[in-house]
Every structure is written in C-alpha cells, then in structure tokens.
Design a protein around this motif. Structure first.
Motif, PDB file in Angstrom:
ATOM      1  N   ILE A  17      -6.446 -14.064   3.390  1.00  0.00           N
ATOM      2  CA  ILE A  17      -6.685 -12.913   4.264  1.00  0.00           C
ATOM      3  C   ILE A  17      -5.613 -11.847   4.050  1.00  0.00           C
ATOM      4  CG2 ILE A  17      -6.692 -12.181   6.688  1.00  0.00           C
ATOM      5  CD1 ILE A  17      -8.073 -14.874   7.302  1.00  0.00           C
ATOM      6  N   LYS A  18      -4.363 -12.262   3.900  1.00  0.00           N
ATOM      7  CA  LYS A  18      -3.277 -11.315   3.649  1.00  0.00           C
ATOM      8  C   LYS A  18      -3.485 -10.582   2.317  1.00  0.00           C
ATOM      9  CE  LYS A  18      -0.491 -11.765   7.134  1.00  0.00           C
ATOM     10  NZ  LYS A  18      -0.165 -10.652   7.999  1.00  0.00           N
ATOM     11  N   VAL A  19      -3.840 -11.305   1.279  1.00  0.00           N
ATOM     12  CA  VAL A  19      -4.056 -10.697  -0.036  1.00  0.00           C
ATOM     13  C   VAL A  19      -5.244  -9.747   0.022  1.00  0.00           C
ATOM     14  CG1 VAL A  19      -4.775 -11.199  -2.412  1.00  0.00           C
ATOM     15  CG2 VAL A  19      -2.956 -12.533  -1.351  1.00  0.00           C
ATOM     16  N   LEU A  20      -6.317 -10.150   0.692  1.00  0.00           N
ATOM     17  CA  LEU A  20      -7.494  -9.292   0.815  1.00  0.00           C
ATOM     18  C   LEU A  20      -7.149  -8.007   1.571  1.00  0.00           C
ATOM     19  CD1 LEU A  20     -10.497  -9.141   0.161  1.00  0.00           C
ATOM     20  CD2 LEU A  20     -10.937 -10.180   2.386  1.00  0.00           C
ATOM     21  N   GLY A  21      -6.336  -8.104   2.607  1.00  0.00           N
ATOM     22  CA  GLY A  21      -5.899  -6.914   3.335  1.00  0.00           C
ATOM     23  C   GLY A  21      -5.081  -5.986   2.460  1.00  0.00           C
ATOM     24  N   PHE A  22      -4.207  -6.545   1.643  1.00  0.00           N
ATOM     25  CA  PHE A  22      -3.395  -5.726   0.738  1.00  0.00           C
ATOM     26  C   PHE A  22      -4.271  -5.026  -0.283  1.00  0.00           C
ATOM     27  CE2 PHE A  22      -1.098  -5.371  -3.308  1.00  0.00           C
ATOM     28  CZ  PHE A  22      -0.124  -4.452  -2.918  1.00  0.00           C
ATOM     29  N   VAL A  23      -5.236  -5.741  -0.853  1.00  0.00           N
ATOM     30  CA  VAL A  23      -6.137  -5.141  -1.843  1.00  0.00           C
ATOM     31  C   VAL A  23      -6.967  -4.037  -1.199  1.00  0.00           C
ATOM     32  CG1 VAL A  23      -8.140  -5.625  -3.317  1.00  0.00           C
ATOM     33  CG2 VAL A  23      -6.183  -7.168  -3.337  1.00  0.00           C
ATOM     34  N   LEU A  24      -7.434  -4.263   0.022  1.00  0.00           N
ATOM     35  CA  LEU A  24      -8.209  -3.241   0.716  1.00  0.00           C
ATOM     36  C   LEU A  24      -7.370  -1.987   0.968  1.00  0.00           C
ATOM     37  CD1 LEU A  24     -10.889  -2.502   2.057  1.00  0.00           C
ATOM     38  CD2 LEU A  24     -10.015  -3.490   4.164  1.00  0.00           C
ATOM     39  N   LYS A  25      -6.127  -2.157   1.378  1.00  0.00           N
ATOM     40  CA  LYS A  25      -5.238  -1.006   1.573  1.00  0.00           C
ATOM     41  C   LYS A  25      -5.004  -0.265   0.261  1.00  0.00           C
ATOM     42  CE  LYS A  25      -2.604  -2.663   5.519  1.00  0.00           C
ATOM     43  NZ  LYS A  25      -1.291  -3.098   5.997  1.00  0.00           N
ATOM     44  N   LEU A  26      -4.833  -1.013  -0.824  1.00  0.00           N
ATOM     45  CA  LEU A  26      -4.622  -0.404  -2.135  1.00  0.00           C
ATOM     46  C   LEU A  26      -5.843   0.416  -2.558  1.00  0.00           C
ATOM     47  CD1 LEU A  26      -2.250  -0.575  -4.140  1.00  0.00           C
ATOM     48  CD2 LEU A  26      -3.507  -2.361  -5.317  1.00  0.00           C
ATOM     49  N   VAL A  27      -7.033  -0.124  -2.329  1.00  0.00           N
ATOM     50  CA  VAL A  27      -8.260   0.596  -2.673  1.00  0.00           C
ATOM     51  C   VAL A  27      -8.396   1.853  -1.826  1.00  0.00           C
ATOM     52  CG1 VAL A  27     -10.783   0.454  -2.554  1.00  0.00           C
ATOM     53  CG2 VAL A  27      -9.483  -1.408  -3.593  1.00  0.00           C
ATOM     54  N   LEU A  28      -8.101   1.756  -0.534  1.00  0.00           N
ATOM     55  CA  LEU A  28      -8.209   2.926   0.336  1.00  0.00           C
ATOM     56  C   LEU A  28      -7.207   4.009  -0.053  1.00  0.00           C
ATOM     57  CD1 LEU A  28      -8.882   1.323   3.825  1.00  0.00           C
ATOM     58  CD2 LEU A  28     -10.471   2.561   2.366  1.00  0.00           C
ATOM     59  N   TRP A  29      -5.987   3.638  -0.441  1.00  0.00           N
ATOM     60  CA  TRP A  29      -5.020   4.627  -0.907  1.00  0.00           C
ATOM     61  C   TRP A  29      -5.495   5.281  -2.194  1.00  0.00           C
ATOM     62  CZ3 TRP A  29      -1.757   7.304   1.604  1.00  0.00           C
ATOM     63  CH2 TRP A  29      -1.109   6.783   2.706  1.00  0.00           C
ATOM     64  N   GLY A  30      -6.161   4.519  -3.064  1.00  0.00           N
ATOM     65  CA  GLY A  30      -6.733   5.096  -4.276  1.00  0.00           C
ATOM     66  C   GLY A  30      -7.821   6.105  -3.958  1.00  0.00           C
ATOM     67  N   VAL A  31      -8.651   5.805  -2.956  1.00  0.00           N
ATOM     68  CA  VAL A  31      -9.693   6.738  -2.535  1.00  0.00           C
ATOM     69  C   VAL A  31      -9.067   8.005  -1.965  1.00  0.00           C
ATOM     70  CG1 VAL A  31     -11.560   7.075  -0.858  1.00  0.00           C
ATOM     71  CG2 VAL A  31     -11.440   4.973  -2.191  1.00  0.00           C
ATOM     72  N   VAL A  32      -8.012   7.858  -1.178  1.00  0.00           N
ATOM     73  CA  VAL A  32      -7.325   9.024  -0.619  1.00  0.00           C
ATOM     74  C   VAL A  32      -6.720   9.874  -1.734  1.00  0.00           C
ATOM     75  CG1 VAL A  32      -5.306   9.721   0.746  1.00  0.00           C
ATOM     76  CG2 VAL A  32      -6.871   8.007   1.643  1.00  0.00           C
ATOM     77  N   ALA A  33      -6.088   9.231  -2.718  1.00  0.00           N
ATOM     78  CA  ALA A  33      -5.484   9.971  -3.827  1.00  0.00           C
ATOM     79  C   ALA A  33      -6.554  10.696  -4.641  1.00  0.00           C
ATOM     80  CB  ALA A  33      -4.689   9.021  -4.721  1.00  0.00           C
ATOM     81  N   LEU A  34      -7.683  10.044  -4.870  1.00  0.00           N
ATOM     82  CA  LEU A  34      -8.771  10.687  -5.601  1.00  0.00           C
ATOM     83  C   LEU A  34      -9.336  11.872  -4.816  1.00  0.00           C
ATOM     84  CD1 LEU A  34     -10.582  10.563  -8.118  1.00  0.00           C
ATOM     85  CD2 LEU A  34     -12.131   9.123  -6.791  1.00  0.00           C
ATOM     86  N   GLY A  35      -9.459  11.734  -3.506  1.00  0.00           N
ATOM     87  CA  GLY A  35      -9.939  12.834  -2.682  1.00  0.00           C
ATOM     88  C   GLY A  35      -8.984  14.009  -2.677  1.00  0.00           C
ATOM     89  N   LEU A  36      -7.700  13.732  -2.584  1.00  0.00           N
ATOM     90  CA  LEU A  36      -6.713  14.816  -2.632  1.00  0.00           C
ATOM     91  C   LEU A  36      -6.753  15.528  -3.973  1.00  0.00           C
ATOM     92  CD1 LEU A  36      -3.632  13.235  -0.846  1.00  0.00           C
ATOM     93  CD2 LEU A  36      -5.041  15.124  -0.044  1.00  0.00           C
TER      94      LEU A  36
END
Length: 50
Positions: A17-36
């Motif tokens: 669960i901890k690893v999945l949460g970290f991966v999800l945060k990493l993906v969301l930051w990638g989406v934010v960076a792509l949007g910016l």
C-alpha cells in the motif's frame, strides 16, 4: 498458517500500500508537470507536445 506467516502477510500488504501510494503520487506529479508545460510552452516558444 502460523502467527509469523500472518505477521509477514500484514507487513507485506502494508508495504504494498505504501509503494502504491508513492507511485500514485509520482504519476500525479508527472501529470501536473505535463500540464504546466502544456500551458507554458506557447508563451516560452517551446514546442507544444500535442
């Protein structure tokens, strides 16, 4: 199943669960960076990805 096996299974599930949460945060930051980049690229003279 012994108590040790149950304990190891609980710890493994918690770590998964901890690893999945970290991966999800990493993906969301990638989406934010792509949007910016998508919004800022035309103003900075950079190529637009889409």
């Amino acid at each position: 199943m012994s108590w040790l096996g149950i304990l190891i299974a609980i710890i493994a599930a918690w770590l998964a669960i901890k690893v999945l949460g970290f991966v999800l945060k990493l993906v969301l930051w990638g989406v934010v960076a792509l949007g910016l980049y998508w919004f800022a690229a035309p103003y900075l003279g950079l190529p637009v990805p889409f």
